[in-house]
Every structure is written in structure tokens, then in C-alpha cells.
Design an enzyme around this catalytic site. Structure first.
Site, PDB file in Angstrom:
ATOM      1  CG  HIS A   1      -7.158   0.297  -0.991  1.00 14.97           C
ATOM      2  ND1 HIS A   1      -6.422   0.730   0.103  1.00 14.97           N
ATOM      3  CD2 HIS A   1      -7.439  -0.995  -0.758  1.00 14.97           C
ATOM      4  CE1 HIS A   1      -6.249  -0.277   0.942  1.00 14.97           C
ATOM      5  NE2 HIS A   1      -6.847  -1.338   0.441  1.00 14.97           N
TER       6      HIS A   1
ATOM      7  CB  CYS B   1      -4.230   3.062  -2.503  1.00 18.22           C
ATOM      8  SG  CYS B   1      -5.323   4.153  -1.558  1.00 18.22           S
TER       9      CYS B   1
ATOM     10  CG  ASP C   1      -9.722   2.879   0.703  1.00 19.18           C
ATOM     11  OD1 ASP C   1     -10.161   2.481   1.798  1.00 19.18           O
ATOM     12  OD2 ASP C   1      -8.572   3.311   0.556  1.00 19.18           O
ATOM     13  CG  HIS C   2     -11.229   5.769   3.189  1.00 16.12           C
ATOM     14  ND1 HIS C   2     -10.229   6.686   3.334  1.00 16.12           N
ATOM     15  CD2 HIS C   2     -10.740   4.622   3.716  1.00 16.12           C
ATOM     16  CE1 HIS C   2      -9.188   6.127   3.919  1.00 16.12           C
ATOM     17  NE2 HIS C   2      -9.477   4.864   4.153  1.00 16.12           N
TER      18      HIS C   2
ATOM     19  CE1 TYR D   1     -12.121   0.890   4.992  1.00 15.80           C
ATOM     20  CE2 TYR D   1     -11.184   2.327   6.671  1.00 15.80           C
ATOM     21  CZ  TYR D   1     -11.040   1.577   5.516  1.00 15.80           C
ATOM     22  OH  TYR D   1      -9.836   1.535   4.872  1.00 15.80           O
TER      23      TYR D   1
ATOM     24  CG  HIS E   1      -1.935   1.024   1.271  1.00 14.84           C
ATOM     25  ND1 HIS E   1      -1.681   2.327   1.621  1.00 14.84           N
ATOM     26  CD2 HIS E   1      -3.252   0.965   0.954  1.00 14.84           C
ATOM     27  CE1 HIS E   1      -2.811   3.023   1.524  1.00 14.84           C
ATOM     28  NE2 HIS E   1      -3.775   2.228   1.127  1.00 14.84           N
TER      29      HIS E   1
HETATM   30  C1  DNO Z   1      -6.952   3.244   5.432  1.00  9.57           C
HETATM   31  C2  DNO Z   1      -6.046   2.400   4.820  1.00  9.57           C
HETATM   32  C3  DNO Z   1      -4.949   1.801   5.615  1.00  9.57           C
HETATM   33  C4  DNO Z   1      -4.296   0.742   4.785  1.00  9.57           C
HETATM   34  C5  DNO Z   1      -3.115   0.117   5.383  1.00  9.57           C
HETATM   35  C6  DNO Z   1      -2.497  -0.859   4.408  1.00  9.57           C
HETATM   36  O1  DNO Z   1      -8.106   3.237   5.219  1.00  9.57           O
HETATM   37  O2  DNO Z   1      -5.942   2.521   3.485  1.00  9.57           O
HETATM   38  O3  DNO Z   1      -5.486   1.208   6.748  1.00  9.57           O
HETATM   39  O4  DNO Z   1      -5.209  -0.246   4.607  1.00  9.57           O
HETATM   40  O5  DNO Z   1      -2.197   1.092   5.668  1.00  9.57           O
HETATM   41  O6  DNO Z   1      -1.544  -1.616   5.013  1.00  9.57           O
END
Ligand code: DNO
Length: 396
Positions: A304, A277, A354-355, A371, A239
Site C-alpha cells: 500500500h 503499508c 492507497d488512499h 478512496y 497489514h
Molecule cells: C484502509 C485500509 C484498511 C486495510 C485493512 C487491511 O484504507 O488500509 O482497510 O485495508 O485493514 O486488512
């Protein structure tokens, strides 16, 4: 592509049926209850897996296909190969995961602090709330709350003045909220929650570690774990730094295409791959996210998908709705779908929305910051819409 959903477990307020209703099929989770640096056992992983995969009669089966994350102990980041025991422990956890037939492991390599935001509930013009990184509030924390020695050097006169004004106007409760947001680790973080005192001590330990030393430590870690991953058929998904730049004067080495290229060149085994990401990489205007997807396509093992929007000071950003940020999500998905089309069924890219912003019933419920159920459901629905449209264009 396989549609994933990060799940924080049975007490997270988001049920497995909610995941099904969002349309996801793959669960992304970790043994969050196990402290950083402790080894995961085959039995621990199996127990969590059976909770996810024991499908009630008549329900769609879910599959735990991605571990996010196995935390990398701080000693590894500081000492590289010399942190023998900690590396062994990471490998043992990886083996426990592989033994349970979970073959994608997401991780990161950020020192002291993992992903960082100054505000968790910044009100947007629709009344939903979003996470935000405000450069002035961040500087106020660094200069006046953490009071890091020599921090002044990292800021211009103008930056310092604005940070001082922001700090002077903060109430005690705002100071403690900001401290909690930055120092006590957001959900899913792979770094420990720190007090201000502990934070200063940790920074001290990095005093002699510059960017090249830090990168070397990371390469030594990869040299040890990637060949084992390869043998196990595990794909490592690295990531990016979030945000993708140095914080607190610390080195960060996973912020750009050239950072990834250096790590892949140093340890070329196939298992050494990427968690693509868009939200983290997209914070930097000089990261061409679509080009990064194209350049590293065969190494993308997990994605992500989310959007960030830079503000007037481009170092400040907030988490926009999935299609309303700085990046071209349609072009990103076009690249990912093209790569996915070149792969076998077993190697399909897993992505997750993601998020998400907090909206509708999210605003009345507690959820892990970033989340909420409805905000993510909106994100996934929008992404799925694009995917369906692109696929039908390709088929036509
Ligand atoms: C937040 C994230 C982090 C990510 C970690 C990966 O939402 O993107 O928690 O998952 O840093 O290791």
C-alpha cells in the site's frame, strides 16, 4: 510490479473503466457484502471474479489478484486457538479464494477498531480534502464521549486539558460525526460498526488480554492458517496497525519492524508475509520505512503506497499527497523494485496507490472515504512516474 486498485464493487461510483484509465491492471477487493465471520463460498467468489474479469470487447483485461481483506473474527483475537469454529470459517473462506486462483490475501489483526481517523474531510491548503487523525479530538472522544473507565491514565495532564477544551467547543453534530468516524468503521474495515454502548462492552471483553496474550492469540491463529495457505500456494499479507500504536488501552502487535520480526520468527512458513503499508508504518517516526522494506523484502507480498505527514504534535497526522509526506517514496520504490527484480513473473509485487485526497470532481461526488477516483489516480500517476524513472536508470 503490478499496479493495483482497490475497488468497492459496481455500486461504489468508480467504474472498471475508470480503473483502466488510471492505468491499473489488478483489482484488489473483497466480498464486502458478506458479514464479518460468515464463510465465503467458492461460488460467491467466482461470481465477483467474473464481474471483474468478464472483459468487454476491445477493453484491457483486469485481474482480481488480491483479496483485501478476509476479516478475522473478534473471537479469534480474544481466544486464539480456542476460537476453533471461527478459525475454520476463515480457512474455508481462504480455500474459496484459492480455488478461484486468487493467491494473495491481505488481512489485519487489530482489536475492536480497524483503521481510525477523526476527520474525513480536512481541508488542505490546495482546497483538496484529506483524512486526518487529530490526537486531541481522539482524546476528546475517548475521555468524554466514550468515557472509557480509566482512560485518564493514558493521557498527560496537558493532553487531558486540551481534550476538554476541544470537547467543550464541539457542537452536537460534530460529536456525532466524530463518533461515526471512529466507532462505525471506515470502508473496508474488518471490525464491526459499534454503538457507544457496544463499544464499551467490547472493550470490557479485552480487560484481561495484555499485549503478550494478544500476540500469543495471533500466533495461534497463524499456526492454524499459515500451513494451509502454504499448501494452497496462498500468500498472507499482514497489514500493519493503523495508526501503529495502542488505542483505547488495547494491545496492538503489528506496529513496528520488531513486531513483524517476532511474528515471522514464530511462524516461519513462507506464506506468512506482509502487506507493506508505507502510510500506516510511516506514522511512527521511529519506523524507518525504507529499512523495513529492505529487511522484509522477500516477505512483502502486497504493498500500500501512500504518505502521511506528522503535524506539530507528532501524534497528529494527515494523509498528504503521495509524494509529500514524511517518507522517502523514491527510496521505498527503489527497494521494492530491487526485490521485484529478484522474483519470477508469477510472484511480482502487487501494489496499489492507497488512499487519495478528494480533489477536482471527487469533491462533487460521493466516494468511500479515502478512496476517491481522481485523488488516487493522481497518486498512481506519481508512483508510476517514479517507477518509470528508476527503471530507466537501472537499464541505462
Ligand atoms: C484502509 C485500509 C484498511 C486495510 C485493512 C487491511 O484504507 O488500509 O482497510 O485495508 O485493514 O486488512
Amino acid at each position: 510490479m503490478r499496479q493495483g486498485w482497490r475497488w468497492y464493487g459496481p455500486d461504489s461510483g468508480v467504474t472498471l473503466d475508470a480503473v483502466r484509465q488510471a492505468g491499473a491492471t489488478d483489482i484488489v477487493t473483497a466480498l464486502h457484502q458478506i458479514p464479518i465471520g460468515e464463510t465465503w463460498t467458492v461460488a460467491d467468489v467466482a461470481k465477483r471474479k467474473s464481474l471483474i474479469e468478464a472483459t468487454p470487447e476491445g477493453r484491457i483485461p483486469l485481474r482480481w489478484s488480491v483479496v483485501e481483506s478476509i476479516p478475522v473474527a473478534d473471537a479469534i483475537k480474544r481466544k486464539g486457538a480456542a476460537a476453533k469454529q471461527e478459525i475454520e470459517c476463515w480457512i474455508t473462506s481462504m480455500k474459496a479464494v484459492a480455488e478461484n486462483d486468487i493467491k494473495i490475501i491481505c488481512y489485519n489483526f487489530m482489536p475492536v477498531v480497524d483503521w481510525t481517523r477523526t476527520d474525513l474531510d480536512f481541508v488542505t491548503p490546495t482546497g483538496s480534502t484529506a483524512m486526518r487523525f487529530d490526537q486531541d479530538r481522539f482524546a476528546a472522544f475517548d475521555l468524554h464521549i466514550l468515557a472509557r473507565p480509566d482512560a485518564e491514565r493514558d493521557y498527560s495532564d496537558d493532553d487531558r486539558q486540551r481534550a476538554k477544551t476541544v470537547f467543550d467547543q464541539m457542537s452536537d453534530s460534530e460529536i456525532s460525526d466524530l463518533t461515526r468516524n471512529i466507532a462505525s468503521a471506515l470502508p473496508g474495515s474488518t471490525t464491526e460498526s459499534l454503538t457507544i454502548e457496544g463499544f464499551r462492552e467490547r472493550l470490557e471483553l479485552y480487560a484481561d488480554i495484555d499485549t503478550e496474550r494478544f500476540r500469543q492469540n495471533f500466533i495461534e491463529f497463524l499456526d492454524a492458517v499459515a500451513p494451509v495457505a502454504e499448501e494452497l500456494g496462498v500468500k498472507l499479507a499482514l497489514h500493519p496497525d493503523d495508526p501503529p500504536r495502542s488505542l483505547f488501552g488495547l494491545p496492538r502487535v503489528v506496529s513496528s519492524a520488531s513486531d513483524y520480526a517476532r511474528l515471522f520468527e514464530a511462524v516461519p512458513v513462507r506464506s506468512n508475509g506482509m502487506c507493506f503499508c508505507t502510510g500506516s508504518l510511516g506514522v511512527r517516526a521511529d519506523n524507518d520505512v525504507v529499512e523495513i522494506a529492505r529487511q522484509f523484502a522477500p516477505r512483502i507480498y502486497f504493498a500500500h503506497l501512500r504518505a502521511t505527514k506528522r503535524e506539530a504534535d507528532p501524534r497528529t497526522f494527515h494523509e498528504a499527497a503521495h509524494l509529500e509526506g514524511d517518507i522517502d517514496m523514491v527510496a521505498v520504490l527503489r527497494e521494492l523494485l530491487a526485490e521485484n527484480g529478484r522474483r519470477s513473473e508469477a510472484e511480482q509485487i502487487v501494489f496499489r496507490p492507497d488512499h487519495g485526497q478528494r480533489m477536482l470532481s471527487d469533491l462533487k461526488e460521493d466516494s468511500a472515504p479515502g478512496y476517491p477516483a481522481v485523488g488516487r489516480l493522481r497518486g498512481l500517476a506519481e508512483l508510476r512516474g517514479i517507477i518509470t524513472a528508476l527503471q530507466s536508470q537501472t537499464a541505462a
